[in-house]
Design a protein around this motif. Structure first.
Motif, PDB file in Angstrom:
ATOM      1  N   ASP A 193     -28.050   6.980   6.120  1.00 25.26           N
ATOM      2  CA  ASP A 193     -28.110   7.763   7.351  1.00 25.26           C
ATOM      3  C   ASP A 193     -26.702   7.961   7.890  1.00 25.26           C
ATOM      4  N   HIS A 194     -26.307   9.202   8.101  1.00 22.98           N
ATOM      5  CA  HIS A 194     -24.941   9.513   8.529  1.00 22.98           C
ATOM      6  C   HIS A 194     -24.576   8.825   9.836  1.00 22.98           C
ATOM      7  N   LYS A 195     -25.550   8.640  10.709  1.00 28.18           N
ATOM      8  CA  LYS A 195     -25.256   8.031  11.999  1.00 28.18           C
ATOM      9  C   LYS A 195     -25.184   6.515  11.923  1.00 28.18           C
ATOM     10  N   LEU A 196     -25.858   5.940  10.944  1.00 27.02           N
ATOM     11  CA  LEU A 196     -25.906   4.482  10.838  1.00 27.02           C
ATOM     12  C   LEU A 196     -24.835   3.921   9.913  1.00 27.02           C
ATOM     13  N   VAL A 197     -24.492   4.667   8.878  1.00 32.53           N
ATOM     14  CA  VAL A 197     -23.577   4.159   7.847  1.00 32.53           C
ATOM     15  C   VAL A 197     -22.415   5.125   7.674  1.00 32.53           C
ATOM     16  N   GLN A 198     -21.239   4.640   7.978  1.00 30.96           N
ATOM     17  CA  GLN A 198     -20.022   5.385   7.682  1.00 30.96           C
ATOM     18  C   GLN A 198     -19.232   4.604   6.624  1.00 30.96           C
ATOM     19  N   PHE A 199     -18.071   5.125   6.260  1.00 35.13           N
ATOM     20  CA  PHE A 199     -17.382   4.568   5.108  1.00 35.13           C
ATOM     21  C   PHE A 199     -15.910   4.307   5.406  1.00 35.13           C
ATOM     22  N   GLU A 200     -15.422   3.262   4.751  1.00 35.16           N
ATOM     23  CA  GLU A 200     -13.994   2.976   4.732  1.00 35.16           C
ATOM     24  C   GLU A 200     -13.535   3.182   3.295  1.00 35.16           C
ATOM     25  N   LEU A 201     -12.746   4.215   3.072  1.00 37.40           N
ATOM     26  CA  LEU A 201     -12.334   4.562   1.715  1.00 37.40           C
ATOM     27  C   LEU A 201     -11.079   3.788   1.341  1.00 37.40           C
ATOM     28  N   ASP A 202     -11.220   2.891   0.376  1.00 33.78           N
ATOM     29  CA  ASP A 202     -10.059   2.194  -0.161  1.00 33.78           C
ATOM     30  C   ASP A 202      -9.497   3.060  -1.283  1.00 33.78           C
ATOM     31  N   ILE A 216     -12.578  13.068  -2.304  1.00 31.76           N
ATOM     32  CA  ILE A 216     -13.703  12.427  -1.604  1.00 31.76           C
ATOM     33  C   ILE A 216     -13.626  12.704  -0.114  1.00 31.76           C
ATOM     34  N   PHE A 217     -12.432  12.652   0.457  1.00 30.57           N
ATOM     35  CA  PHE A 217     -12.292  13.019   1.869  1.00 30.57           C
ATOM     36  C   PHE A 217     -12.737  14.461   2.110  1.00 30.57           C
ATOM     37  N   LYS A 218     -12.281  15.367   1.255  1.00 31.10           N
ATOM     38  CA  LYS A 218     -12.603  16.788   1.436  1.00 31.10           C
ATOM     39  C   LYS A 218     -14.103  17.053   1.336  1.00 31.10           C
ATOM     40  N   ARG A 249       5.573   2.999  -4.701  1.00 30.87           N
ATOM     41  CA  ARG A 249       6.119   2.356  -5.902  1.00 30.87           C
ATOM     42  C   ARG A 249       5.047   2.123  -6.954  1.00 30.87           C
ATOM     43  N   GLY A 250       3.908   2.738  -6.750  1.00 33.57           N
ATOM     44  CA  GLY A 250       2.813   2.610  -7.698  1.00 33.57           C
ATOM     45  C   GLY A 250       2.527   3.927  -8.384  1.00 33.57           C
ATOM     46  N   THR A 251       1.276   4.387  -8.289  1.00 33.99           N
ATOM     47  CA  THR A 251       0.868   5.585  -9.017  1.00 33.99           C
ATOM     48  C   THR A 251       0.346   6.695  -8.113  1.00 33.99           C
ATOM     49  N   LEU A 252       0.147   6.421  -6.821  1.00 33.46           N
ATOM     50  CA  LEU A 252      -0.474   7.395  -5.926  1.00 33.46           C
ATOM     51  C   LEU A 252       0.543   8.076  -5.017  1.00 33.46           C
ATOM     52  N   ASP A 253       0.390   9.398  -4.864  1.00 29.09           N
ATOM     53  CA  ASP A 253       1.129  10.163  -3.874  1.00 29.09           C
ATOM     54  C   ASP A 253       0.223  10.301  -2.660  1.00 29.09           C
ATOM     55  N   TYR A 254       0.600   9.704  -1.543  1.00 27.62           N
ATOM     56  CA  TYR A 254      -0.279   9.690  -0.379  1.00 27.62           C
ATOM     57  C   TYR A 254      -0.176  10.933   0.501  1.00 27.62           C
ATOM     58  N   LYS A 255       0.749  11.814   0.235  1.00 26.35           N
ATOM     59  CA  LYS A 255       0.850  13.010   1.082  1.00 26.35           C
ATOM     60  C   LYS A 255      -0.425  13.848   1.050  1.00 26.35           C
ATOM     61  N   PRO A 256      -0.936  14.231  -0.115  1.00 22.96           N
ATOM     62  CA  PRO A 256      -2.185  15.004  -0.113  1.00 22.96           C
ATOM     63  C   PRO A 256      -3.385  14.178   0.353  1.00 22.96           C
ATOM     64  N   ILE A 257      -3.345  12.882   0.109  1.00 24.90           N
ATOM     65  CA  ILE A 257      -4.457  12.026   0.546  1.00 24.90           C
ATOM     66  C   ILE A 257      -4.516  11.974   2.069  1.00 24.90           C
ATOM     67  N   MET A 258      -3.366  11.760   2.713  1.00 22.20           N
ATOM     68  CA  MET A 258      -3.347  11.674   4.171  1.00 22.20           C
ATOM     69  C   MET A 258      -3.712  13.011   4.802  1.00 22.20           C
ATOM     70  N   ALA A 259      -3.262  14.102   4.204  1.00 27.45           N
ATOM     71  CA  ALA A 259      -3.600  15.419   4.731  1.00 27.45           C
ATOM     72  C   ALA A 259      -5.116  15.641   4.676  1.00 27.45           C
ATOM     73  N   ALA A 260      -5.732  15.287   3.549  1.00 25.85           N
ATOM     74  CA  ALA A 260      -7.176  15.443   3.411  1.00 25.85           C
ATOM     75  C   ALA A 260      -7.921  14.502   4.349  1.00 25.85           C
ATOM     76  N   ALA A 261      -7.418  13.281   4.506  1.00 28.38           N
ATOM     77  CA  ALA A 261      -8.063  12.301   5.373  1.00 28.38           C
ATOM     78  C   ALA A 261      -8.064  12.771   6.820  1.00 28.38           C
ATOM     79  N   ASP A 262      -6.934  13.255   7.288  1.00 28.00           N
ATOM     80  CA  ASP A 262      -6.839  13.709   8.675  1.00 28.00           C
ATOM     81  C   ASP A 262      -7.741  14.915   8.924  1.00 28.00           C
ATOM     82  N   THR A 263      -7.794  15.833   7.978  1.00 30.74           N
ATOM     83  CA  THR A 263      -8.672  16.990   8.115  1.00 30.74           C
ATOM     84  C   THR A 263     -10.142  16.577   8.128  1.00 30.74           C
TER      85      THR A 263
END
Length: 297
Positions: A193-202, A216-218, A249-263
Protein backbone atom coordinates in the motif's frame (compact mmCIF):
# COMPACT_ATOMS: atom_id res chain seq x y z
CA UNK A 1 34.23 -5.01 10.61
CA UNK A 2 31.06 -6.71 9.31
CA UNK A 3 29.09 -4.89 6.65
CA UNK A 4 25.62 -3.61 7.45
CA UNK A 5 23.89 -6.55 5.74
CA UNK A 6 25.84 -8.95 7.98
CA UNK A 7 25.14 -6.74 11.01
CA UNK A 8 21.40 -6.88 10.33
CA UNK A 9 21.48 -10.61 9.69
CA UNK A 10 23.11 -11.08 13.09
CA UNK A 11 20.47 -8.82 14.63
CA UNK A 12 17.78 -10.97 13.02
CA UNK A 13 19.36 -14.04 14.57
CA UNK A 14 19.56 -12.69 18.10
CA UNK A 15 16.76 -10.12 18.20
CA UNK A 16 13.15 -10.33 19.34
CA UNK A 17 11.45 -13.46 18.07
CA UNK A 18 8.25 -11.53 17.54
CA UNK A 19 9.37 -8.38 15.73
CA UNK A 20 12.91 -8.21 14.54
CA UNK A 21 11.57 -7.46 13.81
CA UNK A 22 14.76 -5.39 11.60
CA UNK A 23 38.05 20.72 3.09
CA UNK A 24 37.93 23.04 6.08
CA UNK A 25 35.05 22.37 8.43
CA UNK A 26 34.01 26.04 8.43
CA UNK A 27 33.72 26.12 4.66
CA UNK A 28 31.83 22.84 4.64
CA UNK A 29 29.41 24.09 7.27
CA UNK A 30 28.76 27.24 5.26
CA UNK A 31 28.07 25.14 2.19
CA UNK A 32 25.67 22.95 4.17
CA UNK A 33 23.52 25.93 5.08
CA UNK A 34 23.00 26.76 1.41
CA UNK A 35 21.51 23.47 0.25
CA UNK A 36 19.18 20.67 1.33
CA UNK A 37 19.92 18.76 4.55
CA UNK A 38 22.48 16.01 4.23
CA UNK A 39 22.57 13.18 6.73
CA UNK A 40 24.57 10.12 7.67
CA UNK A 41 23.56 6.68 8.92
CA UNK A 42 24.98 6.34 12.42
CA UNK A 43 26.04 2.76 11.68
CA UNK A 44 28.74 4.11 9.35
CA UNK A 45 30.60 5.73 12.26
CA UNK A 46 29.51 3.24 14.91
CA UNK A 47 32.97 2.54 16.32
CA UNK A 48 33.84 6.23 16.50
CA UNK A 49 30.47 6.91 18.13
CA UNK A 50 30.83 4.13 20.68
CA UNK A 51 34.38 5.26 21.53
CA UNK A 52 33.36 8.91 22.00
CA UNK A 53 29.65 9.59 21.42
CA UNK A 54 29.63 13.37 21.81
CA UNK A 55 32.98 13.79 20.10
CA UNK A 56 31.86 11.81 17.06
CA UNK A 57 28.55 13.64 16.77
CA UNK A 58 30.24 17.03 17.14
CA UNK A 59 32.66 16.08 14.37
CA UNK A 60 29.78 15.11 12.08
CA UNK A 61 28.15 18.46 12.78
CA UNK A 62 31.40 20.31 12.10
CA UNK A 63 31.81 18.47 8.79
CA UNK A 64 28.39 19.79 7.78
CA UNK A 65 25.94 16.96 8.40
CA UNK A 66 22.69 18.17 9.94
CA UNK A 67 20.85 14.83 10.23
CA UNK A 68 21.61 11.31 11.30
CA UNK A 69 19.64 8.17 10.65
CA UNK A 70 19.59 6.49 14.01
CA UNK A 71 20.33 3.06 15.28
CA UNK A 72 19.98 2.77 19.05
CA UNK A 73 22.90 1.10 20.79
CA UNK A 74 22.21 2.34 24.33
CA UNK A 75 18.86 4.04 24.88
CA UNK A 76 16.82 6.33 22.68
CA UNK A 77 16.77 8.97 25.43
CA UNK A 78 20.55 8.92 25.65
CA UNK A 79 20.88 9.37 21.89
CA UNK A 80 18.20 12.09 21.85
CA UNK A 81 20.05 14.06 24.52
CA UNK A 82 23.31 13.69 22.62
CA UNK A 83 21.70 14.90 19.40
CA UNK A 84 20.16 17.87 21.18
CA UNK A 85 23.53 18.80 22.65
CA UNK A 86 25.26 18.63 19.27
CA UNK A 87 22.55 20.29 17.17
CA UNK A 88 21.70 17.23 15.06
CA UNK A 89 18.30 15.71 14.36
CA UNK A 90 17.11 12.21 13.49
CA UNK A 91 14.18 12.19 11.04
CA UNK A 92 14.56 8.45 10.45
CA UNK A 93 15.63 5.42 12.46
CA UNK A 94 16.24 1.72 11.85
CA UNK A 95 14.65 -0.33 14.59
CA UNK A 96 17.03 -3.26 14.00
CA UNK A 97 17.43 -5.45 17.09
CA UNK A 98 15.19 -3.24 19.24
CA UNK A 99 12.16 -5.01 17.81
CA UNK A 100 9.30 -3.17 16.20
CA UNK A 101 7.29 -2.23 19.27
CA UNK A 102 10.33 -0.89 21.10
CA UNK A 103 11.36 0.79 17.86
CA UNK A 104 8.12 2.73 17.80
CA UNK A 105 8.80 4.01 21.32
CA UNK A 106 12.37 4.91 20.34
CA UNK A 107 11.19 6.78 17.24
CA UNK A 108 8.83 8.87 19.36
CA UNK A 109 11.62 9.61 21.82
CA UNK A 110 13.96 10.68 19.02
CA UNK A 111 11.32 12.68 17.19
CA UNK A 112 11.74 10.55 14.07
CA UNK A 113 9.09 10.45 11.37
CA UNK A 114 10.28 7.29 9.59
CA UNK A 115 10.79 3.85 11.09
CA UNK A 116 12.79 1.59 8.80
CA UNK A 117 13.66 -2.10 8.48
CA UNK A 118 15.27 -4.38 5.94
CA UNK A 119 15.72 -8.09 5.19
CA UNK A 120 12.06 -9.00 5.65
CA UNK A 121 12.58 -12.60 4.46
CA UNK A 122 15.07 -13.14 7.30
CA UNK A 123 12.66 -11.57 9.80
CA UNK A 124 9.81 -13.79 8.63
CA UNK A 125 12.08 -16.85 8.79
CA UNK A 126 12.97 -16.01 12.38
CA UNK A 127 9.32 -15.68 13.36
CA UNK A 128 8.42 -19.01 11.78
CA UNK A 129 11.27 -20.74 13.59
CA UNK A 130 10.16 -19.18 16.89
CA UNK A 131 6.72 -20.74 16.36
CA UNK A 132 8.30 -24.15 15.84
CA UNK A 133 7.44 -24.17 12.15
CA UNK A 134 9.70 -25.12 9.28
CA UNK A 135 11.81 -22.11 8.35
CA UNK A 136 13.96 -22.68 5.24
CA UNK A 137 16.59 -20.16 4.22
CA UNK A 138 15.16 -17.12 2.38
CA UNK A 139 15.00 -17.67 -1.37
CA UNK A 140 13.84 -14.24 -2.59
CA UNK A 141 11.26 -16.01 -4.76
CA UNK A 142 7.97 -14.67 -6.12
CA UNK A 143 5.97 -16.31 -3.33
CA UNK A 144 8.34 -14.94 -0.74
CA UNK A 145 8.06 -11.47 -2.27
CA UNK A 146 4.27 -11.62 -1.98
CA UNK A 147 4.51 -12.72 1.66
CA UNK A 148 7.02 -9.97 2.36
CA UNK A 149 4.71 -7.38 0.82
CA UNK A 150 1.83 -8.54 3.02
CA UNK A 151 4.11 -8.44 6.06
CA UNK A 152 5.32 -4.94 5.15
CA UNK A 153 1.73 -3.75 4.90
CA UNK A 154 1.11 -4.99 8.44
CA UNK A 155 4.18 -3.15 9.69
CA UNK A 156 3.06 -0.05 7.82
CA UNK A 157 -0.41 -0.15 9.38
CA UNK A 158 1.04 -0.45 12.88
CA UNK A 159 3.44 2.41 12.17
CA UNK A 160 0.57 4.55 10.87
CA UNK A 161 -1.46 3.88 14.01
CA UNK A 162 1.55 5.12 15.99
CA UNK A 163 1.83 8.29 13.91
CA UNK A 164 4.91 7.11 12.00
CA UNK A 165 5.78 6.15 8.43
CA UNK A 166 7.25 2.72 7.75
CA UNK A 167 9.89 2.38 5.03
CA UNK A 168 11.74 -0.63 3.66
CA UNK A 169 15.48 -0.60 3.03
CA UNK A 170 16.90 -2.89 0.33
CA UNK A 171 20.07 -4.87 -0.06
CA UNK A 172 21.16 -6.54 -3.31
CA UNK A 173 19.11 -9.74 -3.11
CA UNK A 174 15.88 -7.80 -3.57
CA UNK A 175 16.87 -7.49 -7.22
CA UNK A 176 16.69 -11.23 -7.77
CA UNK A 177 14.62 -12.14 -10.84
CA UNK A 178 11.33 -13.77 -9.75
CA UNK A 179 9.98 -14.38 -13.26
CA UNK A 180 7.63 -12.53 -15.56
CA UNK A 181 10.13 -9.73 -16.05
CA UNK A 182 9.94 -8.80 -12.36
CA UNK A 183 12.37 -8.66 -9.48
CA UNK A 184 11.58 -9.27 -5.82
CA UNK A 185 11.76 -5.48 -5.35
CA UNK A 186 9.27 -4.87 -8.17
CA UNK A 187 6.77 -7.10 -6.37
CA UNK A 188 7.26 -5.22 -3.11
CA UNK A 189 6.60 -1.93 -4.86
CA UNK A 190 3.54 -3.29 -6.65
CA UNK A 191 1.88 -5.15 -3.79
CA UNK A 192 2.40 -2.79 -0.88
CA UNK A 193 0.00 0.00 0.00
CA UNK A 194 1.54 3.30 -1.12
CA UNK A 195 0.33 5.07 2.00
CA UNK A 196 1.52 2.42 4.43
CA UNK A 197 4.84 1.35 2.91
CA UNK A 198 7.45 3.66 1.49
CA UNK A 199 11.03 2.87 0.58
CA UNK A 200 14.58 3.78 1.43
CA UNK A 201 16.69 3.11 -1.65
CA UNK A 202 20.21 2.00 -0.85
CA UNK A 203 21.85 2.96 -4.12
CA UNK A 204 25.05 1.01 -3.57
CA UNK A 205 23.16 -2.23 -3.00
CA UNK A 206 20.90 -1.49 -5.98
CA UNK A 207 24.00 -1.28 -8.18
CA UNK A 208 25.41 -4.45 -6.59
CA UNK A 209 22.13 -6.12 -7.55
CA UNK A 210 22.64 -5.16 -11.19
CA UNK A 211 20.19 -2.26 -11.43
CA UNK A 212 20.44 1.50 -11.94
CA UNK A 213 19.29 3.54 -8.92
CA UNK A 214 18.29 6.51 -11.09
CA UNK A 215 15.92 4.30 -13.09
CA UNK A 216 14.18 3.14 -9.92
CA UNK A 217 13.69 6.70 -8.70
CA UNK A 218 12.29 7.75 -12.07
CA UNK A 219 9.87 4.83 -12.20
CA UNK A 220 8.51 5.35 -8.68
CA UNK A 221 7.78 9.01 -7.95
CA UNK A 222 6.52 9.57 -4.44
CA UNK A 223 7.46 6.10 -3.14
CA UNK A 224 11.08 6.70 -2.13
CA UNK A 225 11.44 9.53 0.40
CA UNK A 226 14.71 8.15 1.84
CA UNK A 227 17.99 7.03 0.32
CA UNK A 228 21.43 5.77 1.26
CA UNK A 229 24.31 7.14 -0.77
CA UNK A 230 26.75 4.24 -0.84
CA UNK A 231 29.39 2.80 -3.13
CA UNK A 232 31.68 -0.21 -3.35
CA UNK A 233 35.17 -0.66 -4.68
CA UNK A 234 35.57 -1.92 -8.26
CA UNK A 235 35.49 -5.70 -8.22
CA UNK A 236 32.99 -5.94 -5.37
CA UNK A 237 31.02 -9.19 -5.25
CA UNK A 238 34.16 -11.22 -5.80
CA UNK A 239 33.34 -14.25 -3.64
CA UNK A 240 30.39 -12.32 -2.16
CA UNK A 241 32.73 -9.68 -0.80
CA UNK A 242 31.57 -6.07 -0.84
CA UNK A 243 34.32 -3.68 0.33
CA UNK A 244 33.00 -0.17 0.77
CA UNK A 245 34.34 2.84 -1.10
CA UNK A 246 34.24 6.54 -0.34
CA UNK A 247 31.78 8.32 -2.62
CA UNK A 248 33.50 9.36 -5.81
CA UNK A 249 36.10 6.62 -5.42
CA UNK A 250 34.01 3.62 -6.30
CA UNK A 251 31.89 2.81 -9.35
CA UNK A 252 28.83 5.09 -9.11
CA UNK A 253 28.33 8.59 -10.49
CA UNK A 254 25.85 10.20 -8.11
CA UNK A 255 25.01 13.24 -10.23
CA UNK A 256 22.28 11.54 -12.29
CA UNK A 257 21.14 9.57 -9.23
CA UNK A 258 20.67 12.69 -7.10
CA UNK A 259 18.90 14.49 -9.94
CA UNK A 260 16.46 11.60 -10.36
CA UNK A 261 16.00 11.27 -6.59
CA UNK A 262 15.13 14.94 -6.12
CA UNK A 263 12.68 14.87 -9.03
CA UNK A 264 11.10 11.73 -7.56
CA UNK A 265 10.41 13.42 -4.22
CA UNK A 266 13.39 12.52 -2.05
CA UNK A 267 13.17 13.98 1.46
CA UNK A 268 16.27 12.70 3.25
CA UNK A 269 19.63 11.51 1.94
CA UNK A 270 21.92 9.60 4.30
CA UNK A 271 25.53 8.76 3.53
CA UNK A 272 26.38 5.19 4.51
CA UNK A 273 29.70 3.54 3.73
CA UNK A 274 30.54 -0.07 4.42
CA UNK A 275 33.91 -1.07 5.82
CA UNK A 276 36.63 -1.98 6.03
CA UNK A 277 37.97 1.40 7.07
CA UNK A 278 41.62 0.59 6.45
CA UNK A 279 42.36 3.49 4.09
CA UNK A 280 41.16 6.09 6.60
CA UNK A 281 39.06 6.34 9.74
CA UNK A 282 35.27 6.29 9.75
CA UNK A 283 35.08 10.02 10.45
CA UNK A 284 37.63 10.86 7.75
CA UNK A 285 35.60 8.77 5.30
CA UNK A 286 32.48 10.67 6.40
CA UNK A 287 34.33 13.90 5.55
CA UNK A 288 35.27 12.64 2.06
CA UNK A 289 31.72 11.44 1.42
CA UNK A 290 30.26 14.78 2.47
CA UNK A 291 32.65 16.76 0.28
CA UNK A 292 31.65 14.65 -2.73
CA UNK A 293 27.90 14.77 -2.22
CA UNK A 294 27.37 18.27 -0.84
CA UNK A 295 27.62 20.10 -4.22
CA UNK A 296 24.76 17.92 -5.52
CA UNK A 297 22.40 18.90 -2.69
Amino acid sequence: MMNRRQFLARSALFGSAAWLTLGAPGKLLAAASQGKPLGIQLYMVLKAYQDDPLGALKTLKAIGYTEIEAIVTSTAKTLRDQLNETGLRSPSMHFDSLGFESGIDAAHTLGSQFIVSSMLPAIMQKEQAAKGKSAPEPTYSLDEAKRAAEYANRLGEKAKQAGLQYAYHNHHLEFTDVGGGQTFYDVLLKETDHKLVQFELDCGWVHAGGKNPADIFKANPGRIPLMHAKDFLPGANDKNNYPGAELGRGTLDYKPIMAAADTSGLKHCFVEQEGPFDRMSQLDAARVDFAYLRPMR
